[in-house]
Design an enzyme around this catalytic site. Structure first.
Site: not given
Length: 237
Positions: A116, A119-121, A123
């Site tokens: 992870i 930027a993104c939880g 992805c």
């Protein structure tokens, strides 16, 4: 300022260039970002297993709440009772969360292709969590004037951002505009997990009577995490 990532701030030597004064070597402080392994213990007493389920980049300093909030948002736990303990592993960049013996855990449903990022939880998930079961009531209203005050309310408590200029934040606010808690992190989804974990571990979920306000854009993962915590109103700058 000493180089202490656990405070959320690290000291770096930088080169600053100004057209008027030219090149200048100096010290600056930036927001810390270090990797964290998340390991869970699961299974019945006497036959426990430990699985490394994710690696994330985060700002250190509130790791237990971060992991508890992440587990809740992912649907791995449904209440504080599902988590029997949480501790550091071999080092401070590893958290071991022990699920209660009766908590059912499906290893195959939680696999990730990639770590992870900050930027993104969401992805790298093999499988989306899908439709969340929460039915959120629509029984609160707030005046537009309160919403318009939220940016200043959030900013007034962003100590990490004030020091580094590089952190995101989320605040939990009641219908009178009073802040219950603020959380900061290099990643906005991490900040929300810290907030959710704090409220979970103190027995104050669900958050259906509150607003949350985020310091940055409102991405998909933030809406999902807010929905998981039953937040009724979500605002972002």
């Amino acid at each position: 300022i000493m180089d202490k990532p656990e405070t959320g701030i690290v000291r770096k030597e930088i080169i600053r260039y100004n057209p008027g004064t030219g090149r200048q070597e100096m010290a600056d402080v930036v927001v810390a970002e270090t990797p964290l392994e998340i390991v869970i213990g699961h299974g019945p007493a006497g036959a426990r297993k430990h699985s490394n389920i994710a690696s994330t980049m985060r700002t250190p300093g509130d790791d237990f709440n971060l992991v508890a909030g992440w587990l809740y948002s992912e649907g791995i736990i449904g209440s504080a009772a599902d988590l029997s303990g949480i501790r550091y592993g071999d080092h401070t960049d590893m958290i071991i969360a022990e699920l209660s013996p009766g908590t059912v855990y499906d290893e195959t449903s939680q696999l990730r292709r990639f770590p992870i990022s900050s930027a993104c939880g969401w992805c790298g998930r093999f499988k989306d969590r899908g439709e969340l079961p929460n039915i959120i009531p629509r029984n609160i209203m707030v005046p537009a004037s309160l919403v318009c005050r939220l940016p200043a309310t959030l900013r007034s408590g962003q100590g990490l951002f004030g020091a580094t200029g590089g952190a995101h934040a989320v605040a939990l606010v009641d219908t009178n505009g009073e802040v219950l808690i603020r959380c900061e992190d290099v990643g906005r989804h991490n900040a929300m997990d810290k907030l959710t974990g704090t409220m979970l571990r103190s027995g104050r979920l669900p958050l259906s009577g509150y607003l949350v306000v985020f310091s940055g854009r409102l991405g998909y993962e933030l809406v999902q995490k807010s929905l998981a915590a039953s937040v009724q109103i979500v605002c972002s700058l």
